[in-house]
Write a protein that holds these residues in place. Sequence first.
Motif, mmCIF file in Angstrom:
data_model
loop_
_atom_site.group_PDB
_atom_site.id
_atom_site.type_symbol
_atom_site.label_atom_id
_atom_site.label_comp_id
_atom_site.label_asym_id
_atom_site.label_seq_id
_atom_site.Cartn_x
_atom_site.Cartn_y
_atom_site.Cartn_z
ATOM 1 N N UNK A 95 11.212 11.653 -0.328
ATOM 2 C CA UNK A 95 11.951 12.364 -1.374
ATOM 3 C C UNK A 95 11.386 12.064 -2.769
ATOM 4 N N UNK A 96 10.072 12.202 -2.893
ATOM 5 C CA UNK A 96 9.398 11.881 -4.146
ATOM 6 C C UNK A 96 9.718 12.879 -5.255
ATOM 7 N N UNK A 131 3.998 10.204 -9.365
ATOM 8 C CA UNK A 131 3.407 10.449 -10.692
ATOM 9 C C UNK A 131 2.708 11.801 -10.740
ATOM 10 N N UNK A 132 1.986 12.116 -9.683
ATOM 11 C CA UNK A 132 1.291 13.413 -9.622
ATOM 12 C C UNK A 132 2.295 14.551 -9.654
ATOM 13 N N UNK A 164 5.252 18.951 -12.483
ATOM 14 C CA UNK A 164 6.506 19.516 -12.988
ATOM 15 C C UNK A 164 6.453 19.707 -14.506
ATOM 16 N N UNK A 165 5.838 18.741 -15.203
ATOM 17 C CA UNK A 165 5.691 18.911 -16.657
ATOM 18 C C UNK A 165 4.752 20.064 -16.987
ATOM 19 N N UNK A 181 0.842 -1.202 0.000
ATOM 20 C CA UNK A 181 0.000 0.000 0.000
ATOM 21 C C UNK A 181 0.873 1.246 0.000
ATOM 22 N N UNK A 182 1.935 1.249 0.815
ATOM 23 C CA UNK A 182 2.855 2.388 0.854
ATOM 24 C C UNK A 182 3.529 2.626 -0.492
ATOM 25 N N UNK A 183 3.937 1.551 -1.161
ATOM 26 C CA UNK A 183 4.576 1.694 -2.471
ATOM 27 C C UNK A 183 3.604 2.251 -3.517
ATOM 28 N N UNK A 184 2.364 1.785 -3.476
ATOM 29 C CA UNK A 184 1.361 2.291 -4.423
ATOM 30 C C UNK A 184 1.110 3.777 -4.184
#
Length: 195
Positions: free
Chosen positions: A169-170, A26-27, A32-33, A16-19
């Motif tokens: 650190x995403x 991703x968000x 940033x894009x 769950x943490x990884x998801x």
Amino acid sequence: MTWSEMALVALGMLAVGLVLAWRGASRLDRLHRKVAASRIALDAQLVRRASTAVELAASGALDPASAVLVADAAYTASDVGPVTSPAAALQMDGLGPDRERAESGLTATLREAMGAPEAIRTLLAGPSGDVVAGLAAAWYRATLARRFHNEAVAQARRVRRLWYVRLFRLAGHAPMPRTVELDDALPHALELGGG
């Protein structure tokens, strides 16, 4: 609870943490894009405004001294450093202080050269009215592009301040995006519906 059950619960929590981390990263990448794309759009609108200002200076609608000042300010704003490559846009450092000063200088020069609202209305009604209307449209689009860019930067900064984004650190090594702060206020007589 046995060791196998505890291991299964820990594995489930890890999954769950990884998801959640993947979705957060991703968000943040999309934001940033969005910042990079809005910076490129802002740069294009500012270049269009500067080229339209040069057209106004060359049209003969302004007195010769004002025309020279407007052309010089427009060339200075254009020469300071438009975004020429996608790699430059991805730096997310705004436009830089030199470019922001040059664009603010162009704004101040245009407002001074065009004069009072009555003079602007005379310019719009004169033979160079199309050039002045084109400048007003380009100026308005540049103002909107800066607002959109600054809103995209604010969204990215809000997400980067979240506790789990900082903890894991995403954001990676991406620099913190900067807003673009410059004077781009249109004279009231050139605003849509303001004349």
